[in-house]
Design a protein around this motif. Structure first.
Motif, PDB file in Angstrom:
ATOM      1  N   UNK A  18      54.288  -6.698 -12.914  1.00  0.00           N
ATOM      2  CA  UNK A  18      54.412  -6.184 -11.549  1.00  0.00           C
ATOM      3  C   UNK A  18      55.545  -6.902 -10.822  1.00  0.00           C
ATOM      4  N   UNK A  19      55.645  -8.215 -11.000  1.00  0.00           N
ATOM      5  CA  UNK A  19      56.717  -9.004 -10.367  1.00  0.00           C
ATOM      6  C   UNK A  19      58.092  -8.490 -10.783  1.00  0.00           C
ATOM      7  N   UNK A  50      57.260  -7.665   1.503  1.00  0.00           N
ATOM      8  CA  UNK A  50      56.351  -6.694   0.889  1.00  0.00           C
ATOM      9  C   UNK A  50      55.281  -7.364   0.015  1.00  0.00           C
ATOM     10  N   UNK A  51      55.345  -8.680  -0.097  1.00  0.00           N
ATOM     11  CA  UNK A  51      54.348  -9.422  -0.864  1.00  0.00           C
ATOM     12  C   UNK A  51      54.330 -10.867  -0.385  1.00  0.00           C
ATOM     13  N   UNK A  78      52.843  -1.120  -3.738  1.00  0.00           N
ATOM     14  CA  UNK A  78      52.096  -1.111  -5.011  1.00  0.00           C
ATOM     15  C   UNK A  78      52.032   0.300  -5.584  1.00  0.00           C
ATOM     16  N   UNK A  79      51.763   1.281  -4.715  1.00  0.00           N
ATOM     17  CA  UNK A  79      51.662   2.673  -5.154  1.00  0.00           C
ATOM     18  C   UNK A  79      53.034   3.198  -5.577  1.00  0.00           C
ATOM     19  N   UNK A  80      54.053   2.826  -4.823  1.00  0.00           N
ATOM     20  CA  UNK A  80      55.417   3.263  -5.127  1.00  0.00           C
ATOM     21  C   UNK A  80      55.898   2.729  -6.480  1.00  0.00           C
ATOM     22  N   UNK A  81      55.469   1.507  -6.829  1.00  0.00           N
ATOM     23  CA  UNK A  81      55.896   0.873  -8.075  1.00  0.00           C
ATOM     24  C   UNK A  81      55.116   1.368  -9.298  1.00  0.00           C
ATOM     25  N   UNK A 104      63.353  -3.506  -7.878  1.00  0.00           N
ATOM     26  CA  UNK A 104      63.500  -2.539  -6.777  1.00  0.00           C
ATOM     27  C   UNK A 104      64.005  -3.185  -5.491  1.00  0.00           C
ATOM     28  N   UNK A 105      64.243  -4.487  -5.525  1.00  0.00           N
ATOM     29  CA  UNK A 105      64.819  -5.155  -4.361  1.00  0.00           C
ATOM     30  C   UNK A 105      63.829  -5.550  -3.284  1.00  0.00           C
TER      31      UNK A 105
END
Length: 332
Positions: free
Chosen positions: A221-222, A151-152, A202-205, A228-229
């Motif tokens: 952010x990290x 995801x990143x 990004x939006x979910x976090x 969140x796994x």
């Protein structure tokens, strides 16, 4: 000419039909952008500007990657208009905010526009970071191959100053050794510049934390990302040239020449991170402790005549970190 492994395989398979390399990219339904096979990677970039006219090469910095991407959103935190500089950049969309809203807000503005335009992935960049063409092509190809599993994505940074000697030494000793065995590693800590984020995640976090304004925005952010796994893939064989910004030299030692304004945010946000993410910061406790010690020593040793005003600033930073922590706790 597309030199990705995927397209090369197709080229070999249909070479008997004498189809050119460019046609192979069309055949495999990939988009060729600046000689890079995007392999259905819907990727843009967001770069935050702040007084870019002070940089040596603001245009070439962004052009080092803009020609390889579908679009680059330039979000400008400067008070003056810099559209005359932005118009020289390929595939650029210029968004002037006319005041310093902080890096977190500027990144959010760019990412929100990227989502509206239908992008799935976004590369966040600092205004003075520069990509080498071969490194960026390699990066894009590897993201294309792994975009469904991670995801990143983040590169390894090569710092451009003497101040960053220790960081470059770490790269030489650690990452070079890593490459002997594999060209990637899993990491839960990376900086904004060069990072490619999944916009849905990004939006979910909850996006970047605008309360932090500047420092620790990326590590906040990290921390949420890791809690969140989600998984970040750091590509050890992809190098981004990164500049640490304004510096001064004292007795042959280079150090970050930050204003009082910036020093306040550095102290406040370091303490905030330790309060809000104890498990995450404990993992990097020596780094956080060292940073706080360095900031304290910088005040005492480099600004002895201003020590009283700096101690007031330090006290304000400590108190404000508690207020923000309380405010965040109430929101939850």
């Amino acid at each position: 000419y597309c030199d990705s492994k995927y397209c090369k395989e197709i080229q070999r398979e249909i070479s008997a039909y004498a189809v050119c390399a460019f046609c192979c990219c069309i055949f495999c339904k990939n988009l060729l952008k600046g000689g890079v096979c995007m392999k259905n990677l819907n990727l843009c970039a967001v770069v935050v500007w702040f007084n870019p006219q002070s940089l040596e090469k603001p245009v070439s910095n962004v052009n080092s990657y803009s020609k390889f991407l579908h679009k680059v959103y330039i979000v400008d935190n400067s008070e003056c208009d810099n559209s005359n500089i932005a118009k020289e950049i390929q595939n650029a969309v210029y968004i002037p905010l006319k005041k310093n809203t902080g890096i977190a807000n500027a990144l959010n503005v760019g990412c929100e526009l990227a989502i509206k335009d239908g992008f799935e992935f976004c590369m966040t960049m600092d205004q003075d970071s520069v990509w080498e063409e071969t490194e960026l092509k390699k990066y894009i190809e590897k993201i294309s191959e792994n975009k469904n599993e991670f995801q990143n994505f983040s590169p390894v940074l090569k710092y451009s100053s003497l101040y960053s000697f220790t960081e470059n030494l770490k790269h030489l000793l650690f990452h070079s050794k890593q490459k002997e065995f594999f060209d990637f590693q899993f990491s839960d800590r990376w900086i904004t510049s060069g990072s490619v984020l999944n916009l849905n995640v990004w939006e979910e976090l909850g996006k970047f934390n605008t309360e932090l304004f500047i420092d620790e925005v990326d590590f906040d952010y990290c921390a949420r990302f890791s809690e969140r796994g989600f998984k970040n893939l750091c590509l050890s064989d992809v190098i981004l040239n990164h500049n640490l910004g304004a510096q001064k030299k004292v007795l042959f030692i280079n150090y970050g020449a930050h204003s009082d304004f910036r020093l306040y945010y550095q102290i406040r946000n370091l303490l905030y991170m330790c309060r809000v993410y104890p498990a995450y910061t404990y993992k990097y406790k020596y780094k956080y402790k060292c940073n706080l010690i360095k900031l304290t020593l910088k005040i005492i040793l480099l600004h002895p005549l201003k020590i009283v005003s700096y101690l007031r600033l330090y006290k304000k930073a400590v108190l404000d970190s508690k207020k923000i922590f309380a405010f965040e706790a109430e929101k939850k």
